[in-house]
Design an enzyme around this catalytic site. Structure first.
Site, mmCIF file in Angstrom:
data_model
loop_
_atom_site.group_PDB
_atom_site.id
_atom_site.type_symbol
_atom_site.label_atom_id
_atom_site.label_comp_id
_atom_site.label_asym_id
_atom_site.label_seq_id
_atom_site.Cartn_x
_atom_site.Cartn_y
_atom_site.Cartn_z
ATOM 1 C CB SER A 128 2.914 3.645 -3.095
ATOM 2 O OG SER A 128 3.732 2.661 -2.505
ATOM 3 C CE LYS A 166 2.595 2.546 0.947
ATOM 4 N NZ LYS A 166 2.717 1.285 0.188
#
Length: 209
Positions: A128, A166
């Site tokens: 990701s 993230k």
């Protein structure tokens, strides 16, 4: 003659105790601190160290152990070098769906970063963050903190038990957006109360085989 592992542990304990307290440990404190079975075992190790000139006993005095100055210097130098050279490898962290991060006992060498005792390393799992050049199998070096600015790459604890890597953005509606760096993936939207920042990324290390 080289010291045994146990003799080295006894010698290190004495040196650390003296440095911390300003006086030497008693035999009882040595036995408790090193989980030795008896005072006779302590005496045996002290005699071995004394015969090799690592320690000296001042008779008719309590707490009479002295460590040789040469060993004290070597011990401090080695401990200082070790603290600069490595950080704990705290576990593995998802760069896709959140997974649990589990603390381990391994270490990684990062001489340029280890002056800060709040630094630790994580191994990345998932794709990701690939558009930020953080790939599956990379290691991220993280500064332990509960504060981060919008747009910083963070280690976030979600819901009290899952961690993920993230970019963090605070939305005006009281939500936190945990944004992947992968156009094929959707951001994770969670209430701010359900997100705890555990650190922010300082550096990325990749191994090429």
């Amino acid at each position: 003659m080289a010291l045994t592992k146990r003799q080295k542990e006894v010698l290190d304990f004495i040196a650390d105790f003296i440095e911390k307290n300003g006086y030497s440990p008693s035999y009882e404190e040595l036995a408790r601190g090193l989980k030795l079975a008896s005072l006779a075992t302590v005496h045996k190790h002290i005699e071995a160290l004394e015969s090799r000139n690592y320690v000296r006993r001042l008779f008719n005095q309590s707490r009479s152990l002295e460590v040789s100055p040469k060993y004290v210097q070597e011990h401090r130098k080695g401990r200082s070098a070790g603290s600069r050279a490595e950080v704990p490898l705290a576990g593995r962290i998802a760069a896709g769906a959140p997974i649990e991060a589990i603390e381990g006992q391994e270490t990684l060498q990062f001489t340029d970063f280890t002056g800060n005792g709040n630094t630790f390393a994580l191994e990345v799992r998932g794709e990701s963050m690939i558009e930020d050049h953080i790939c599956d199998g990379d290691y991220v070096l993280v500064e332990r903190t509960q504060q981060a600015n919008n747009g910083e790459i963070v280690v976030a604890l979600v819901g009290g038990y899952e961690t993920t890597l993230k970019r963090l953005y605070r939305e005006p509606n009281g939500m936190i957006r945990l944004q992947p760096a992968n156009a094929a993936m959707e951001p994770i939207m969670v209430p701010a109360a359900d997100v705890q920042i555990q650190g922010r990324v300082l550096a990325v290390l990749r191994k090429y085989r």
